[in-house]
Motif scaffolding. Structure first.
Motif, PDB file in Angstrom:
ATOM      1  N   ARG A  32      -2.490  -3.882   9.875  1.00 20.51           N
ATOM      2  CA  ARG A  32      -2.873  -4.090   8.477  1.00 20.51           C
ATOM      3  C   ARG A  32      -4.090  -5.010   8.370  1.00 20.51           C
ATOM      4  NH1 ARG A  32      -3.728  -2.058   3.627  1.00 20.51           N
ATOM      5  NH2 ARG A  32      -3.027  -3.346   1.883  1.00 20.51           N
ATOM      6  N   ARG A  91       9.800  -1.366   1.337  1.00 20.41           N
ATOM      7  CA  ARG A  91       8.392  -1.754   1.207  1.00 20.41           C
ATOM      8  C   ARG A  91       8.187  -3.163   0.701  1.00 20.41           C
ATOM      9  NH1 ARG A  91       7.182   1.612   4.895  1.00 20.41           N
ATOM     10  NH2 ARG A  91       7.198   3.809   4.287  1.00 20.41           N
ATOM     11  N   LYS A 106      13.875   9.391   1.239  1.00 17.46           N
ATOM     12  CA  LYS A 106      12.856   8.405   1.589  1.00 17.46           C
ATOM     13  C   LYS A 106      11.654   8.615   0.680  1.00 17.46           C
ATOM     14  CE  LYS A 106      10.395   6.596   5.175  1.00 17.46           C
ATOM     15  NZ  LYS A 106       9.683   6.685   6.437  1.00 17.46           N
ATOM     16  N   GLU A 109       0.617   4.396  -2.668  1.00 16.85           N
ATOM     17  CA  GLU A 109       0.423   5.775  -2.225  1.00 16.85           C
ATOM     18  C   GLU A 109       1.393   6.718  -2.940  1.00 16.85           C
ATOM     19  OE1 GLU A 109       0.478   6.110   2.039  1.00 16.85           O
ATOM     20  OE2 GLU A 109       0.466   8.311   1.917  1.00 16.85           O
ATOM     21  N   PRO A 154       0.822  -1.215   0.000  1.00 15.63           N
ATOM     22  CA  PRO A 154       0.000   0.000   0.000  1.00 15.63           C
ATOM     23  C   PRO A 154       0.860   1.272   0.000  1.00 15.63           C
ATOM     24  CG  PRO A 154      -0.090  -1.121   2.137  1.00 15.63           C
ATOM     25  CD  PRO A 154       0.599  -2.040   1.191  1.00 15.63           C
ATOM     26  N   PHE A 155       2.088   1.169   0.506  1.00 15.47           N
ATOM     27  CA  PHE A 155       2.957   2.350   0.545  1.00 15.47           C
ATOM     28  C   PHE A 155       3.429   2.745  -0.856  1.00 15.47           C
ATOM     29  CE2 PHE A 155       3.694   0.300   4.766  1.00 15.47           C
ATOM     30  CZ  PHE A 155       3.028   1.256   5.515  1.00 15.47           C
ATOM     31  N   GLU A 206       6.454   3.909  12.512  1.00 22.14           N
ATOM     32  CA  GLU A 206       5.897   4.688  11.387  1.00 22.14           C
ATOM     33  C   GLU A 206       4.957   3.847  10.531  1.00 22.14           C
ATOM     34  OE1 GLU A 206       8.923   6.436   8.977  1.00 22.14           O
ATOM     35  OE2 GLU A 206       9.677   7.666  10.628  1.00 22.14           O
ATOM     36  N   ASN A 207       5.368   2.616  10.254  1.00 24.06           N
ATOM     37  CA  ASN A 207       4.535   1.766   9.412  1.00 24.06           C
ATOM     38  C   ASN A 207       3.217   1.429  10.085  1.00 24.06           C
ATOM     39  OD1 ASN A 207       6.507   1.774   7.508  1.00 24.06           O
ATOM     40  ND2 ASN A 207       7.100  -0.372   7.777  1.00 24.06           N
ATOM     41  N   ALA A 238       1.056   4.167   9.620  1.00 21.83           N
ATOM     42  CA  ALA A 238       0.656   4.295   8.217  1.00 21.83           C
ATOM     43  C   ALA A 238      -0.451   3.302   7.861  1.00 21.83           C
ATOM     44  CB  ALA A 238       1.856   4.096   7.299  1.00 21.83           C
ATOM     45  N   TYR A 239      -0.542   2.196   8.617  1.00 21.84           N
ATOM     46  CA  TYR A 239      -1.660   1.261   8.420  1.00 21.84           C
ATOM     47  C   TYR A 239      -2.900   1.724   9.196  1.00 21.84           C
ATOM     48  CZ  TYR A 239       1.763  -2.091   6.477  1.00 21.84           C
ATOM     49  OH  TYR A 239       2.733  -2.703   5.722  1.00 21.84           O
TER      50      TYR A 239
END
Lengths: 327, 327
Positions: free
Chosen positions: B85, A275, A326, A31, A27-28, B108-109, B112-113
């Motif tokens: 997730r 990712r 990043k 995006e 999903p990253f 962070e991830n 982000a989910y």
């Protein structure tokens, strides 16, 4: 010339040997790109690149008596490893001509697959074709060309068969398929496979800045050559010009070529590290770079990017991770 | 408690969502280990670790009304991302308690989910259980435990089903299966799956030096705790002790535990980078480290190592590449 029947036959010969590589997403990445992004992880193929497909296809298609005498290849690295490993698995000798300035890891690996590596000095003007012809004649070897060879293109096409089936399983039948493009073997093979098995997909070749021979050839309708340096950051996909066999296929089936910067390539390598947990070499990351950063030049809808190879030295990889922004 | 029927049911619920990750190999790794080595690439699972399997299993098994109120998890990282997730894909809220010193990328991830991350100070003695109970009661959340939960173990067991089928397709039915072991959820799940589907395989849990609670527990026949620091290089698999549900399974089905050094972990990370093109985090590389460097402690024959996660910061990864000896 290669057609879908040859690709299907190559897939049959590859069964149980060539890996079906996964089609991955995150999903990253979606995006960043603003659309669904799929990555065909050919870095996970045997020898770390799609080249094993074409090498296996060509060697497995040879007449057994001819094959037993051995094969010859010219390559800066990934084709060398593919041919060396496919020859090793067939139990036949391989002789590989490599430029002396090819990445150390690629030279070492080719030797580790039991091939005889003959180095030549490309900057000093040694002609590999003369050198190769001498070796071929003296030893009775069969030359396995890196891309302009129907059975090699058929082998690379097996990657396209997998893309068609795997994408369909995810509900994706219309997409832009971005390929990392050197001489056009992978691009032509995938385009031919998709023409037959996923006609809603369009292939677009991707190259690095300064080595956009395919993009210029597609734009002009005639084969154009690179005139700058032979070597560069994306070493795996730097060839002088598209092939006499591959270009007509590209011209008939592909959309316009795309060109990405080294900066974008580094960012794509970092994105794949973070990712997808994949190691991609610079030349193998150009398609993902286009997917992530050139969306404005692409048709709407999902994009499928080949990650064509992962044979990168630790120093080069580390440098890419540390200098890339990043994503 | 988890049994093969629960694992099969978890696999049915996972269909089309959880990735079947590839079982990879390389002649270069075989050479280092002196035997065939296979790597189950769970780094390629959604969220970058096997934890998504257990999280999906547990959340998909909840009563829909209960599930709609949301879930809660405690985790330093991979379980957090897996739960976040899996919750996001179910369209339900997730609240995750994470130590403030967890790897930045994992925090962070998780955010982000779309999970709400609540940080706590583990060095300062904040009790996550008190904090978690307050949040759970106030919001009506269901706690998804990281390993000591039958449906989580069932989900991790789906990895074992894949190992059994993929290895059999390669002609491998007898093997040592090395698992990266924290609380024992993955290890127990795989061991239960293999007991039913590949009885010729034996599971051996692997831990880093200084966090060998499972190895000591297996040796003594009773749950032993780690008494040293809570944090360390292999952050993903550091737990105080095997679980009350997982340990009896491990005790019944697994061979002795193995312990690897940080130096060996770095070398395994580098080997995976070079030979498999995979990014593995320290805690996810302990099993491969044992496969490559502890052959003397293993039964003869093929070894299958889980690469359980790949969520590693670029700095930690490049440091491992630069300090590890070339395998």
């Amino acid at each position: 010339m290669t057609d879908i029947a040859m690709i299907e036959a190559a897939a049959a010969r590859a069964k149980g040997v060539v890996r079906e590589t996964p089609l991955l997403n995150s999903p990253f990445l979606d995006e960043v790109a603003g659309r669904p992004v799929w990555v065909k992880a050919e870095v996970l193929q045997h020898t770390g690149s799609f080249k094993f497909r074409g090498a296996w296809s060509a060697i497995s298609a040879l007449d057994p008596e001819l094959r037993a005498r051995g094969v010859l290849a010219y390559s800066s690295g990934n084709h060398a490893q593919g041919v060396a490993r496919a020859a090793q698995l067939h139990g036949i000798p391989a002789t590989i001509l490599m430029p002396a300035d090819a990445p150390r890891l690629k030279i070492e690996n080719t030797r580790a697959y039991e091939a005889e590596v003959v180095l030549y000095d490309r900057a000093g003007g040694e002609d590999r074709n003369v050198l190769g012809a001498e070796l071929r004649d003296a030893r009775g070897l069969t030359l396995i060309k890196p891309f302009d060879e129907p059975q090699v293109i058929a082998g690379q096409g097996t990657c396209g068969l997998e893309i068609a089936a795997q994408a369909a399983a995810e509900g994706v039948t219309e997409a832009t398929v971005l390929t990392c493009c050197g001489g056009g073997g992978l691009t032509a093979g995938i385009a031919l496979a998709l023409e037959a098995r996923a006609p809603g997909m369009q292939v677009r070749p991707v190259e690095p800045v300064g080595f956009d021979d395919t993009a210029r050839s597609l734009a002009s309708g005639q084969i154009q050559r690179n005139t700058g340096p032979e070597a560069g950051y994306c070493d795996a996909i730097l060839t002088p010009a598209p092939g006499d066999l591959t270009f007509p296929v590209l011209h008939r089936l592909c959309g316009p070529g795309l060109v990405v910067t080294e900066h974008e390539v580094r960012a794509a390598m970092r994105a794949a590290f973070e990712r997808l947990k994949l190691v991609i070499e610079p030349g193998g990351a150009v398609a993902l770079a286009a997917a992530l950063f050139h969306g404005a030049a692409l048709a709407d809808g999902p994009v499928i990017a080949t990650a064509s190879g992962g044979n990168v030295d630790a120093d080069t990889f580390t440098e890419a991770l540390s200098t890339a922004p990043k994503p």
